[in-house]
Motif scaffolding. Sequence first.
Motif, short mmCIF file in Angstrom:
data_model
loop_
_atom_site.label_atom_id
_atom_site.label_comp_id
_atom_site.label_asym_id
_atom_site.label_seq_id
_atom_site.Cartn_x
_atom_site.Cartn_y
_atom_site.Cartn_z
N LEU A 65 0.84 -1.20 0.00
CA LEU A 65 0.00 0.00 0.00
C LEU A 65 0.87 1.25 0.00
O LEU A 65 0.59 2.21 -0.73
CB LEU A 65 -0.93 0.01 1.21
N GLN A 112 0.89 4.06 -2.94
CA GLN A 112 0.60 5.46 -2.66
C GLN A 112 1.77 6.35 -3.05
O GLN A 112 1.59 7.45 -3.59
CB GLN A 112 0.27 5.64 -1.18
N GLU A 151 -6.02 -6.15 -1.52
CA GLU A 151 -6.05 -5.30 -0.34
C GLU A 151 -5.78 -3.84 -0.69
O GLU A 151 -6.41 -2.93 -0.16
CB GLU A 151 -5.05 -5.81 0.70
N LYS A 192 -8.76 -2.27 -2.51
CA LYS A 192 -9.88 -1.95 -1.61
C LYS A 192 -9.68 -0.61 -0.91
O LYS A 192 -10.65 0.00 -0.43
CB LYS A 192 -10.04 -3.06 -0.57
N GLN A 193 -8.42 -0.15 -0.85
CA GLN A 193 -8.13 1.08 -0.10
C GLN A 193 -7.83 2.29 -0.99
O GLN A 193 -7.72 3.41 -0.48
CB GLN A 193 -6.94 0.82 0.84
#
Length: 340
Positions: free
Chosen positions: A261, A265, A286, A289-290
């Motif tokens: 993640l 980002q 995962e 989903k974010q």
Amino acid sequence: MGPVMADLLGPVLTETDRALLDCSSLGGLIFFSRNFTDVDQLQALVHAVRALRPELLLCVDHEGGRVQRFRDGFTPLPAAGALLQRAEGDVALATRWAREMGWLMAAELRAMDIDFSFAPVLDRNGCSDVIGLRAFAEQPEQIIALAGAYIDGMAEAGMACVGKHFPGHGSVKADSHVAAPIDPRPLAQIQADDLPPFIGLADKLDAIMPAHVTYPQVDSRPAGYSPVWIQQILRQQMQYRGVVFSDDLGMAGAAVVGDMLARTQAALDAGCDIALICNQTEAAIEVAKQIAPWPTVPAPIQALRGQPGSDRVTLRDSERWQKAQQLAVAFERFTMLAKP
């Protein structure tokens, strides 16, 4: 649809794959050799994906030489660097061949409804362990001529192109798949040796992929995480308006900023439009989903969709395919004869 691109586990859709396809932030899929057994299986897999998510971008690394994910039923394509070698330095002849090989690669993939290949490589054939003959040549002007013709061939088959690995991976030895390469050269030398193909072909490039290489005299972050390289140099100085893909965030060269993640980002914050997560489907789910989907799909990303092409039967009946396929086979024989 959104800024995450990932991959599938095998040759047929699994429940995990379907969970990935349920993610609204998924913008595309990249296929690997594990997703391919034969052309009928691949066609069925593409149809299954399109039935669930018809808007997704479908792509593959299909450069030729050792980087060609689909083999049986596809023409074996020469490595980019073999063109000038086989032409014995005749750039004009190698350029004609490059156009036909670009067209052949793209036409065969478009016949399977694959939108694009991550090609061409615009790195120079320098000291890199991972680039080598994936590069068209060592000299920038030769790379521009050959890669430009290759891109023209791709476009004639209805395929967008992706130039990689900005600002150049060919002058650093380490392989970013397994290491975190550092290129200590000053910006002026990079601009002289490695950047010219990206600058000279910028108007032709639908997308660009940065390298997982750190150039500490320019920025302490790898290029794919660097606002200096992506926003200041690529977007502002070069006025580039196409799509920017991250390279695979699962590679060792991308591991310098944390978990998946954090990597995603960091790539998006630096200016990448799409974050590529390979060989880690659960992690990709995962992340997806974010990460928020796009409110609307940006026009440059929509432009990466493949244009209508011939079906496989019509393609193979065409004179151009037959001549290009014969040329590619001749390269394969030349390569085999040239081996010690």
